[in-house]
Design a protein around this motif. Structure first.
Motif, PDB file in Angstrom:
ATOM      1  N   SER A 222      38.307  32.782  24.519  1.00 42.74           N
ATOM      2  CA  SER A 222      37.669  33.724  23.596  1.00 42.74           C
ATOM      3  C   SER A 222      38.459  35.016  23.444  1.00 42.74           C
ATOM      4  O   SER A 222      38.421  35.649  22.388  1.00 42.74           O
ATOM      5  N   LEU A 223      39.160  35.421  24.482  1.00 46.14           N
ATOM      6  CA  LEU A 223      39.923  36.659  24.448  1.00 46.14           C
ATOM      7  C   LEU A 223      41.408  36.336  24.525  1.00 46.14           C
ATOM      8  O   LEU A 223      41.820  35.467  25.305  1.00 46.14           O
ATOM      9  N   PRO A 224      42.239  37.019  23.741  1.00 42.58           N
ATOM     10  CA  PRO A 224      43.676  36.714  23.754  1.00 42.58           C
ATOM     11  C   PRO A 224      44.307  36.998  25.097  1.00 42.58           C
ATOM     12  O   PRO A 224      43.981  37.990  25.765  1.00 42.58           O
ATOM     13  N   THR A 225      45.182  36.110  25.501  1.00 47.86           N
ATOM     14  CA  THR A 225      45.901  36.279  26.755  1.00 47.86           C
ATOM     15  C   THR A 225      47.305  36.788  26.459  1.00 47.86           C
ATOM     16  O   THR A 225      48.061  36.130  25.745  1.00 47.86           O
ATOM     17  N   PRO A 226      47.660  37.978  26.959  1.00 49.21           N
ATOM     18  CA  PRO A 226      48.991  38.524  26.660  1.00 49.21           C
ATOM     19  C   PRO A 226      50.085  37.702  27.320  1.00 49.21           C
ATOM     20  O   PRO A 226      49.847  36.951  28.268  1.00 49.21           O
ATOM     21  N   GLU A 227      51.271  37.837  26.789  1.00 50.13           N
ATOM     22  CA  GLU A 227      52.409  37.168  27.407  1.00 50.13           C
ATOM     23  C   GLU A 227      52.603  37.671  28.832  1.00 50.13           C
ATOM     24  O   GLU A 227      52.304  38.811  29.145  1.00 50.13           O
TER      25      GLU A 227
END
Length: 382
Positions: A222-227
């Motif tokens: 649901s939430l973007p995962t940063p690199e």
């Protein structure tokens, strides 16, 4: 590559928050503040007076732990930002695990082991190190929800108000109940265990409620995962981020003043004023101030500005302390209570204003550096 979300970006954040979500987030303030206030107010006193360790060495140890906090905060924040579990999402598993293990360490911290002095030092050093780890594991992800659950500035202010209500009420309750329980117990060790047991039960219940309240926003993908960012790059991002540095300095200053004041208050009341019962009155005063003034803080921040509010609040904390230093044993009980009023009011203003800068730091980091790392770039109050 960022992992794809199961819904359009920001759709959950753009939906209006429910009252239940606001309340559950505010309960996280109880879970975060009650044990930290208990430890800040009483751990040094407990380790010196009950466990029998040298008070000066205990003070130095607590000061050195600030360095350990600075090391583990970005590491745990980075781990939280890159978590993505199928059952609990990104931040909630850390909140759940953190609050449960934190409760265990709280009991450990206020227990006197049957060990020689060297063994006791090792025991409490380990307890304090683990305290910092699990405090961070719960608090950083919970704090990140302020940015993750909504993009609306007004709703973020409401979330901040709810967390402040929960936090200040929890801190006041700790001050009201602890010393009476300890003083009325036949054995001080038993009194401390009863007190910390109450704190742990409340923190676990409210912490789990806070984690459950974020399930609409925080679930699998649901939430973007940063690199993935190496620690060196992460530290570089933080050191080049003036917003984070300034907010961290302000939060650190406010927290240091509050921590120092809480740590010496019992010694002051016992050795100078000779009236420990005033500790409960201080907490009642703080509670009343919180109930009255916290709802006004969003309007104050909008009109006065966040930085000015912090500075005015710090002045209200420092000036009564200077007056206490001048008057010392000549202070009447009424003067002590009045000084407590101004200090508590100043702390409410400074703390709310400083914490309100945290979501701004997340937004600024995304705008300036293209990295929305809600946990690992947050300045965390120690």
């Amino acid at each position: 590559m960022k992992k794809e979300t199961s819904q359009s970006p920001g759709s959950a954040q753009d939906r209006k928050m429910s009252k239940g979500e606001l309340i559950s987030y505010g309960l996280g303030g109880v879970a975060s503040t009650m044990p930290s206030q208990f430890k800040t107010s009483y751990a040094m006193n407990f380790m010196s007076d009950v466990a029998g360790l040298h008070v000066g060495a205990v003070g130095v140890l607590n000061t050195l732990l600030i360095i350990w906090d600075a090391i583990n905060d970005p590491i745990i924040g980075g781990i939280a930002d890159r978590t993505n579990t199928k059952r609990f999402g990104k931040y909630r598993p850390h909140m759940i695990m953190g609050v449960l293990l934190w409760a265990v360490i709280m009991v450990m911290l206020f227990t006197v082991p049957s060990l020689p002095e060297t063994g006791m030092w090792i025991y409490y050093i380990i307890a304090l190190l683990l305290y910092s780890v699990f405090y961070t594991q719960f608090t950083v992800p919970w704090q990140a929800l302020n940015s993750a659950m909504t993009r609306d500035p007004q709703e973020r202010n409401l979330m901040l108000t709810c967390r402040q209500y929960g936090g200040f009420i929890a801190g006041a309750v700790v001050g009201i109940i602890t010393m009476p329980i300890v003083q009325r117990s036949a054995n001080p060790k038993t009194g401390w265990l009863i007190s910390v047991g109450i704190v742990c039960i409340v923190m676990v219940i409210t912490g789990l409620c806070a984690a459950n309240g974020a399930k609409r926003v925080d679930y699998y993908n649901s939430l973007p995962t940063p690199e993935k960012v190496h620690l060196k790059s992460q530290l570089h991002l933080i050191t080049k981020n003036r917003a984070v540095i300034c907010a961290a300095l302000l939060l650190g200053t406010v927290t240091l003043v509050n921590t120092t004041s809480s740590a010496i208050s019992l010694y002051y009341l016992r050795c100078v004023v000779e009236n420990v019962a005033l500790k409960s009155i201080f907490s009642i005063v703080s509670l009343l101030i919180s109930l009255i003034f916290i709802p006004m803080m969003p309007a104050v921040l909008k009109k006065v500005g966040k930085i000015k509010t912090v500075l005015y609040g710090m002045a209200l904390i420092v000036l009564p302390a200077i007056w206490l230093m001048i008057r010392r044993e000549s202070m009447s009980n009424l003067e002590v209570v009045i000084s407590s009023f101004f200090s508590s009011f100043g702390f409410v203003c400074a703390n709310v204003a400083a914490l309100s800068m945290i979501p701004d730091c997340t937004d600024y980091t995304e705008y300036k550096f293209g990295a929305r790392q809600a946990s690992s770039t947050l300045p965390l109050p120690l």
